[in-house]
Design a protein around this motif. Structure first.
Motif, PDB file in Angstrom:
ATOM      1  N   GLY A 115       0.831  -1.188   0.000  1.00  0.00           N
ATOM      2  CA  GLY A 115       0.000   0.000   0.000  1.00  0.00           C
ATOM      3  C   GLY A 115       0.869   1.242   0.000  1.00  0.00           C
ATOM      4  O   GLY A 115       2.097   1.180  -0.126  1.00  0.00           O
ATOM      5  N   ALA A 116       0.253   2.391   0.166  1.00  0.00           N
ATOM      6  CA  ALA A 116       0.971   3.667   0.117  1.00  0.00           C
ATOM      7  C   ALA A 116       1.981   3.768   1.267  1.00  0.00           C
ATOM      8  O   ALA A 116       1.653   3.502   2.425  1.00  0.00           O
ATOM      9  CB  ALA A 116      -0.016   4.821   0.192  1.00  0.00           C
ATOM     10  N   LEU A 117       3.208   4.134   0.927  1.00  0.00           N
ATOM     11  CA  LEU A 117       4.246   4.378   1.931  1.00  0.00           C
ATOM     12  C   LEU A 117       4.387   5.864   2.249  1.00  0.00           C
ATOM     13  O   LEU A 117       5.111   6.230   3.177  1.00  0.00           O
ATOM     14  CB  LEU A 117       5.589   3.820   1.453  1.00  0.00           C
ATOM     15  N   LYS A 118       3.719   6.716   1.462  1.00  0.00           N
ATOM     16  CA  LYS A 118       3.681   8.167   1.703  1.00  0.00           C
ATOM     17  C   LYS A 118       5.086   8.759   1.800  1.00  0.00           C
ATOM     18  O   LYS A 118       5.419   9.477   2.742  1.00  0.00           O
ATOM     19  CB  LYS A 118       2.879   8.469   2.980  1.00  0.00           C
ATOM     20  N   LEU A 119       5.890   8.415   0.815  1.00  0.00           N
ATOM     21  CA  LEU A 119       7.273   8.887   0.790  1.00  0.00           C
ATOM     22  C   LEU A 119       7.374  10.210   0.049  1.00  0.00           C
ATOM     23  O   LEU A 119       6.906  10.335  -1.078  1.00  0.00           O
ATOM     24  CB  LEU A 119       8.172   7.845   0.119  1.00  0.00           C
ATOM     25  N   ALA A 120       7.998  11.182   0.676  1.00  0.00           N
ATOM     26  CA  ALA A 120       8.246  12.452   0.023  1.00  0.00           C
ATOM     27  C   ALA A 120       9.605  12.478  -0.642  1.00  0.00           C
ATOM     28  O   ALA A 120       9.817  13.177  -1.633  1.00  0.00           O
ATOM     29  CB  ALA A 120       8.138  13.594   1.030  1.00  0.00           C
ATOM     30  N   ARG A 121      10.551  11.712  -0.100  1.00  0.00           N
ATOM     31  CA  ARG A 121      11.914  11.712  -0.624  1.00  0.00           C
ATOM     32  C   ARG A 121      12.428  10.279  -0.737  1.00  0.00           C
ATOM     33  O   ARG A 121      12.046   9.407   0.044  1.00  0.00           O
ATOM     34  CB  ARG A 121      12.847  12.487   0.306  1.00  0.00           C
ATOM     35  N   LEU A 122      13.286  10.067  -1.699  1.00  0.00           N
ATOM     36  CA  LEU A 122      13.888   8.743  -1.864  1.00  0.00           C
ATOM     37  C   LEU A 122      14.650   8.335  -0.615  1.00  0.00           C
ATOM     38  O   LEU A 122      14.675   7.161  -0.244  1.00  0.00           O
ATOM     39  CB  LEU A 122      14.825   8.758  -3.079  1.00  0.00           C
ATOM     40  N   ALA A 123      15.233   9.301   0.058  1.00  0.00           N
ATOM     41  CA  ALA A 123      16.013   9.014   1.270  1.00  0.00           C
ATOM     42  C   ALA A 123      15.147   8.438   2.381  1.00  0.00           C
ATOM     43  O   ALA A 123      15.662   7.818   3.318  1.00  0.00           O
ATOM     44  CB  ALA A 123      16.707  10.282   1.757  1.00  0.00           C
ATOM     45  N   ASP A 124      13.826   8.641   2.298  1.00  0.00           N
ATOM     46  CA  ASP A 124      12.924   8.132   3.340  1.00  0.00           C
ATOM     47  C   ASP A 124      12.489   6.688   3.093  1.00  0.00           C
ATOM     48  O   ASP A 124      11.854   6.082   3.955  1.00  0.00           O
ATOM     49  CB  ASP A 124      11.671   9.013   3.423  1.00  0.00           C
ATOM     50  N   ALA A 125      12.804   6.149   1.925  1.00  0.00           N
ATOM     51  CA  ALA A 125      12.370   4.788   1.588  1.00  0.00           C
ATOM     52  C   ALA A 125      13.087   3.764   2.449  1.00  0.00           C
ATOM     53  O   ALA A 125      14.277   3.924   2.751  1.00  0.00           O
ATOM     54  CB  ALA A 125      12.657   4.502   0.117  1.00  0.00           C
ATOM     55  N   PRO A 126      12.381   2.727   2.884  1.00  0.00           N
ATOM     56  CA  PRO A 126      13.048   1.666   3.658  1.00  0.00           C
ATOM     57  C   PRO A 126      14.142   1.010   2.824  1.00  0.00           C
ATOM     58  O   PRO A 126      13.923   0.657   1.661  1.00  0.00           O
ATOM     59  CB  PRO A 126      11.911   0.666   3.942  1.00  0.00           C
ATOM     60  N   ARG A 127      15.321   0.882   3.396  1.00  0.00           N
ATOM     61  CA  ARG A 127      16.441   0.228   2.724  1.00  0.00           C
ATOM     62  C   ARG A 127      16.587  -1.178   3.280  1.00  0.00           C
ATOM     63  O   ARG A 127      16.499  -1.389   4.488  1.00  0.00           O
ATOM     64  CB  ARG A 127      17.724   1.005   2.949  1.00  0.00           C
ATOM     65  N   LEU A 128      16.805  -2.154   2.394  1.00  0.00           N
ATOM     66  CA  LEU A 128      16.910  -3.546   2.814  1.00  0.00           C
ATOM     67  C   LEU A 128      18.237  -4.142   2.374  1.00  0.00           C
ATOM     68  O   LEU A 128      18.841  -3.705   1.392  1.00  0.00           O
ATOM     69  CB  LEU A 128      15.740  -4.357   2.253  1.00  0.00           C
ATOM     70  N   ILE A 129      18.668  -5.153   3.108  1.00  0.00           N
ATOM     71  CA  ILE A 129      19.919  -5.851   2.836  1.00  0.00           C
ATOM     72  C   ILE A 129      19.594  -7.262   2.371  1.00  0.00           C
ATOM     73  O   ILE A 129      18.847  -7.985   3.046  1.00  0.00           O
ATOM     74  CB  ILE A 129      20.797  -5.913   4.100  1.00  0.00           C
ATOM     75  N   LEU A 130      20.125  -7.653   1.213  1.00  0.00           N
ATOM     76  CA  LEU A 130      19.879  -8.995   0.695  1.00  0.00           C
ATOM     77  C   LEU A 130      20.656 -10.020   1.508  1.00  0.00           C
ATOM     78  O   LEU A 130      21.871  -9.924   1.656  1.00  0.00           O
ATOM     79  CB  LEU A 130      20.293  -9.072  -0.775  1.00  0.00           C
ATOM     80  N   ARG A 131      19.971 -11.017   2.048  1.00  0.00           N
ATOM     81  CA  ARG A 131      20.604 -12.050   2.867  1.00  0.00           C
ATOM     82  C   ARG A 131      20.681 -13.403   2.156  1.00  0.00           C
ATOM     83  O   ARG A 131      21.573 -14.199   2.428  1.00  0.00           O
ATOM     84  CB  ARG A 131      19.861 -12.220   4.190  1.00  0.00           C
TER      85      ARG A 131
END
Length: 366
Positions: free
Chosen positions: A334-350
């Motif tokens: 659903g909507a993450l309501k992000l205003a900036r790319l820097a606010d996006a959740p960052r994930l690490i591939l395991r």
């Protein structure tokens, strides 16, 4: 091998044993123990279903007299308090173990270094922190419940290549193939509970059990349903007497619906619901308060977005099929309501692997 490499190899063995308890031992941690007399394994154990006997007790019983003068490798600091069983630290001392190697200090206030202190006071050599990062990862659920009052949540998504979980009409069976679906059941086995939101429960009428693997244990099945809209005639309602169903609802859930669900044998848990919608963090806190450490969320886009937005998911298990459903398909998030790319959740591939025609990737939130 060097002494450090030998200790790490033995601890890796203990961690593999500990993993056997995942999903079966809550509210306890999943612990593994290996006892060596020289280079010979004389005892090994892991926490048993329900949380006892503890790993050390199992390994000591197997080792018997051979434990005297031996080295014990334990993935978590031995307990130092009297509960349903005597302290494992006392058991190691009484058995005459000469050295204890651990991966983690137990953050439980009843232990928190006391186990290590008891061992040292008895003249036992103690080495701490061996494969600490790996042990922290393994027991992330127990550690988070003790330190934050929340469970560790794995968000599972099965999507098309373009990130859709269903067609515009809601058809979703099956986006992924048989191998991927079997893998999901294996994932369920390693979690204390499987959770969905009311929308997914109403649309899919899921069962949420482990099937096809000869499982002796079934995870708790949880629905976040603020007003208890899911009918008791659903698959979950009809099977609540066979394996646990927990219905998390808001203060305004109708009394008739509460009574009807209670009659099925389901457990009712009230949580905050500002504006009529359940608040995810208080709902998870209520589940942790009942002992849950690891929850697999298989909900829809709204719940998935809430978990990511609020940084409540620890892992993302993503199954991707080789098909496209287009913009009209239902989005995985659903909507993450992000205003900036820097606010996006960052994930690490395991982890990544191929499952038939599909792919599986496991990500952790940075």
């Amino acid at each position: 091998m060097s002494d450090k490499a030998t200790d790490e190899a033995r601890m890796a063995h203990a961690l593999r044993l500990a993993a056997r308890g995942l999903g079966n031992v809550w509210p306890n941690p999943a612990v593994g123990c290996v006892i060596l007399q020289g280079d010979r394994v004389v005892g090994r154990g892991w926490t048993q279903p329900g949380g006892r006997p503890h790993a050390e007790r199992r390994a000591l019983d197997q080792a018997g007299a051979a434990a005297r003068g031996a080295t014990a490798f334990v993935t978590l600091e031995p307990c130092a308090h009297h509960g349903h069983t005597p302290p494992c630290a006392e058991g190691l001392i009484a058995a005459g173990v000469a050295r204890v190697v651990t991966a983690l200090t137990d953050p439980d206030p009843r232990v928190a270094g006391r186990g290590h202190a008891m061992l040292r006071a008895a003249g036992i050599a103690v080495t701490e922190g061996v494969l600490q990062a790996e042990a922290t990862r393994l027991n992330a659920g127990f550690l988070r419940r003790v330190t934050e009052g929340l469970p560790f949540v794995t968000l599972k998504l099965a999507t098309s290549l373009d990130g859709r979980i269903a067609t515009a009409s809601g058809e979703s069976r099956w986006i992924t193939g048989a191998q991927a679906r079997t893998h999901v059941h294996m994932l369920r086995m390693t979690h204390d509970a499987v959770m969905v939101g009311a929308g997914t429960a109403l649309a899919d009428d899921p069962d949420l059990t482990v099937r096809g693997l000869g499982a002796r244990h079934q995870p708790v099945r949880i629905v976040l349903d603020s007003r208890l809209r899911l009918p008791v005639g659903s698959r979950l309602g009809r099977s609540a007497g066979d394996s646990p169903v927990w219905m998390v609802h808001g203060p305004d859930a109708p009394a008739a619906a509460r009574s009807a669900w209670a009659a099925t044998g389901a457990t009712l848990i009230e949580a905050e619901a500002p504006g009529g919608s359940l608040a995810t963090r208080p709902a998870l806190a209520a589940l942790a308060a009942r002992g849950l450490t690891r929850i697999l969320c298989e909900g829809g886009g709204t719940l998935a977005a809430s978990l990511l937005n609020d940084r409540l998911a620890g892992d993302l298990a993503l199954y991707t099929a080789g098909l496209a459903l287009g913009a009209e398909g239902r989005a995985a998030l659903g909507a993450l309501k992000l205003a900036r790319l820097a606010d996006a959740p960052r994930l690490i591939l395991r982890e990544s692997q191929t499952l038939g025609a599909d792919s599986y990737t496991l990500w952790s939130l940075a």
